[in-house]
Structures are given as structure tokens and as C-alpha cells.
Design a protein around this motif. Structure first.
Motif, PDB file in Angstrom:
ATOM      1  N   VAL A  25       0.932  -1.036  -0.005  1.00 43.07           N
ATOM      2  CA  VAL A  25       0.087   0.004  -0.142  1.00 43.07           C
ATOM      3  C   VAL A  25       0.990   1.258  -0.078  1.00 43.07           C
ATOM      4  O   VAL A  25       0.739   2.297  -0.591  1.00 43.07           O
ATOM      5  CB  VAL A  25      -1.139  -0.156   1.315  1.00 43.07           C
ATOM      6  CG1 VAL A  25      -1.988   1.453   1.426  1.00 43.07           C
ATOM      7  CG2 VAL A  25      -2.010  -1.099   0.990  1.00 43.07           C
ATOM      8  N   GLY A  26       2.020   1.291   0.629  1.00 46.75           N
ATOM      9  CA  GLY A  26       2.836   2.473   1.080  1.00 46.75           C
ATOM     10  C   GLY A  26       3.514   2.836  -0.384  1.00 46.75           C
ATOM     11  O   GLY A  26       3.943   4.143  -0.605  1.00 46.75           O
ATOM     12  N   TYR A  27       3.778   1.770  -1.017  1.00 46.28           N
ATOM     13  CA  TYR A  27       4.648   2.076  -2.268  1.00 46.28           C
ATOM     14  C   TYR A  27       3.667   1.916  -3.493  1.00 46.28           C
ATOM     15  O   TYR A  27       4.160   1.692  -4.693  1.00 46.28           O
ATOM     16  CB  TYR A  27       5.964   1.005  -2.430  1.00 46.28           C
ATOM     17  CG  TYR A  27       6.985   1.341  -1.176  1.00 46.28           C
ATOM     18  CD1 TYR A  27       7.825   2.676  -1.620  1.00 46.28           C
ATOM     19  CD2 TYR A  27       7.268   0.881  -0.334  1.00 46.28           C
ATOM     20  CE1 TYR A  27       8.636   2.940  -0.914  1.00 46.28           C
ATOM     21  CE2 TYR A  27       8.324   1.107   0.620  1.00 46.28           C
ATOM     22  CZ  TYR A  27       8.833   2.227   0.496  1.00 46.28           C
ATOM     23  OH  TYR A  27       9.856   2.734   1.322  1.00 46.28           O
ATOM     24  N   LYS A  28       2.330   1.830  -3.502  1.00 48.04           N
ATOM     25  CA  LYS A  28       1.532   1.893  -4.584  1.00 48.04           C
ATOM     26  C   LYS A  28       1.397   2.989  -5.449  1.00 48.04           C
ATOM     27  O   LYS A  28       1.384   2.979  -6.614  1.00 48.04           O
ATOM     28  CB  LYS A  28       0.225   1.479  -4.097  1.00 48.04           C
ATOM     29  CG  LYS A  28      -0.717   1.005  -5.027  1.00 48.04           C
ATOM     30  CD  LYS A  28      -2.035   0.655  -4.315  1.00 48.04           C
ATOM     31  CE  LYS A  28      -3.055   0.180  -5.465  1.00 48.04           C
ATOM     32  NZ  LYS A  28      -4.064  -0.520  -4.588  1.00 48.04           N
ATOM     33  N   SER A  54       5.430   7.668  -4.738  1.00 52.96           N
ATOM     34  CA  SER A  54       6.104   6.812  -4.049  1.00 52.96           C
ATOM     35  C   SER A  54       7.420   6.143  -4.880  1.00 52.96           C
ATOM     36  O   SER A  54       8.370   6.242  -4.386  1.00 52.96           O
ATOM     37  CB  SER A  54       5.471   5.747  -3.180  1.00 52.96           C
ATOM     38  OG  SER A  54       4.759   6.399  -2.218  1.00 52.96           O
ATOM     39  N   LYS A  55       6.940   5.686  -5.781  1.00 49.18           N
ATOM     40  CA  LYS A  55       7.816   4.930  -6.963  1.00 49.18           C
ATOM     41  C   LYS A  55       8.746   6.186  -7.402  1.00 49.18           C
ATOM     42  O   LYS A  55      10.196   5.658  -7.667  1.00 49.18           O
ATOM     43  CB  LYS A  55       7.043   4.449  -7.982  1.00 49.18           C
ATOM     44  CG  LYS A  55       6.221   3.097  -7.543  1.00 49.18           C
ATOM     45  CD  LYS A  55       5.266   2.563  -8.730  1.00 49.18           C
ATOM     46  CE  LYS A  55       4.491   1.664  -8.054  1.00 49.18           C
ATOM     47  NZ  LYS A  55       3.331   1.302  -8.957  1.00 49.18           N
ATOM     48  N   VAL A  56       8.406   7.534  -7.797  1.00 52.31           N
ATOM     49  CA  VAL A  56       9.230   8.356  -8.224  1.00 52.31           C
ATOM     50  C   VAL A  56      10.390   8.586  -7.122  1.00 52.31           C
ATOM     51  O   VAL A  56      11.356   8.716  -7.350  1.00 52.31           O
ATOM     52  CB  VAL A  56       8.566   9.519  -8.899  1.00 52.31           C
ATOM     53  CG1 VAL A  56       9.565  10.738  -8.896  1.00 52.31           C
ATOM     54  CG2 VAL A  56       7.851   9.471  -9.940  1.00 52.31           C
ATOM     55  N   ILE A  57       9.985   8.741  -5.965  1.00 48.69           N
ATOM     56  CA  ILE A  57      10.903   9.157  -4.763  1.00 48.69           C
ATOM     57  C   ILE A  57      11.992   7.932  -4.924  1.00 48.69           C
ATOM     58  O   ILE A  57      13.228   8.138  -4.465  1.00 48.69           O
ATOM     59  CB  ILE A  57      10.110   9.155  -3.427  1.00 48.69           C
ATOM     60  CG1 ILE A  57       9.279  10.363  -3.422  1.00 48.69           C
ATOM     61  CG2 ILE A  57      10.849   9.355  -2.106  1.00 48.69           C
ATOM     62  CD1 ILE A  57       9.908  11.813  -3.528  1.00 48.69           C
TER      63      ILE A  57
END
Length: 170
Positions: free
Chosen positions: A19-22, A26-29
């Protein structure tokens, strides 16, 4: 078909990471963090002076890399640790799967849930996730299931839910 489930810290942590990296943000970071990590590795590999000089010249990049790669991970770990104290993780849940509904029992509480309430059902290597919305899901870990139960659950899902609402491994 009846399945007794006891969630572990790992089950919940895996789900919270999902959920946190969905989100795309978040993926760009994470990609930025990996790029900065590559830059730092390059700087260390071509450095000809003392290591502390390299660190001092690149301290901002090191901080950015740490924040990008580790801060969210640590936050998710803390959230999971707090969740692990709730009763749902302390006790065994019982799921009874039927063609038209799922009966869920936890301690002295129980509920019958229609298959139609789930927006998506996703099977991972470790569990089945029954999503009520984009973030909330019921987790049925495979470590509490036999191979036969996993196959039977897949059949229940295939029969009870339209094909566009589930993703199964088998």
C-alpha cells in the motif's frame, strides 16, 4: 470451505509495504533515491582522498538518499508495529467461504460478507488480498492453508467474482 487464519507481523508488513509504495509519487521518490545512491557510489569509487572528505563533500546527497530510500520504510515499520497490538493480530480468525458469501468470525464477533463488496481480489506469493477499497483489504495468508485449500479458494473466487475483479496466480 473453512480456513483458520492468524496474521503475523510479516503478513501485515508486506501488505503495508504494498500500500505504501503503490502510488506513482512513492515510486518516483524511490527512483530518485536510487539515482542519488548511484551518484554517491560513483563519487566514492573515483575519490582519491580520505573517505571523510568524500562524505563531507556529498553530505546533502547522502541525506537525500537516506530520506528517499529509508524514511517511508521506517514509517511503514512503525505503523505495522502499532497495528500488531490490535486484537485482529492477536487472535485467530475463521473464514468460511461459500459460493454467495464469506462468513468471517473473530473472537466473539462475526459477519457474513457478500462477494460483491470486494472491488478486487489479488493473490500474491504469500497471501490472498480481498480489497474493499484501494487501501483496505482482508488478508488471508497462505501459510495457514494447505495446497488443496489454496486451489479450492481459487475456484470459489473464479465462480463468485467477475473475471475483471480478480488476479490469481494459479
Amino acid at each position: 470451505m473453512e480456513i483458520k487464519v492468524k496474521l503475523t507481523f510479516g503478513d501485515v508488513f508486506r501488505y503495508n509495504l504494498y500500500v505504501g509504495y503503490k502510488s506513482i509519487f512513492s515510486k518516483v521518490i524511490v527512483l530518485i533515491g536510487l539515482a542519488v545512491l548511484g551518484y554517491i557510489v560513483y563519487k566514492f569509487s573515483v575519490a582519491d582522498g580520505p573517505i571523510l572528505d568524500v562524505i563531507s563533500r556529498n553530505i546533502i546527497a547522502i541525506i537525500v538518499m537516506f530520506l528517499a530510500l529509508c524514511s517511508k520504510f521506517i514509517k511503514i515499520w512503525k505503523i505495522t508495529a502499532m497495528q500488531a497490538t490490535s486484537p485482529i493480530f492477536q487472535k485467530t480468525s475463521t473464514y468460511k467461504f461459500a459460493p454467495d458469501s464469506i462468513y468471517l468470525e473473530l473472537d466473539d464477533q462475526s459477519d457474513t460478507i457478500s462477494w460483491t463488496i470486494y472491488q478486487q481480489i489479488k493473490e500474491t506469493n504469500n497471501d490472498f488480498r480481498f480489497f474493499v477499497d484501494a487501501v483496505q483489504a482482508q488478508i488471508v495468508p497462505k501459510h495457514d492453508m494447505t495446497t488443496e485449500q489454496i486451489e479450492n479458494l481459487r475456484k470459489f473466487i473464479e465462480q463468485a467474482v467477475p473475471k475483471e475483479k480478480y488476479i490469481l496466480k494459479g
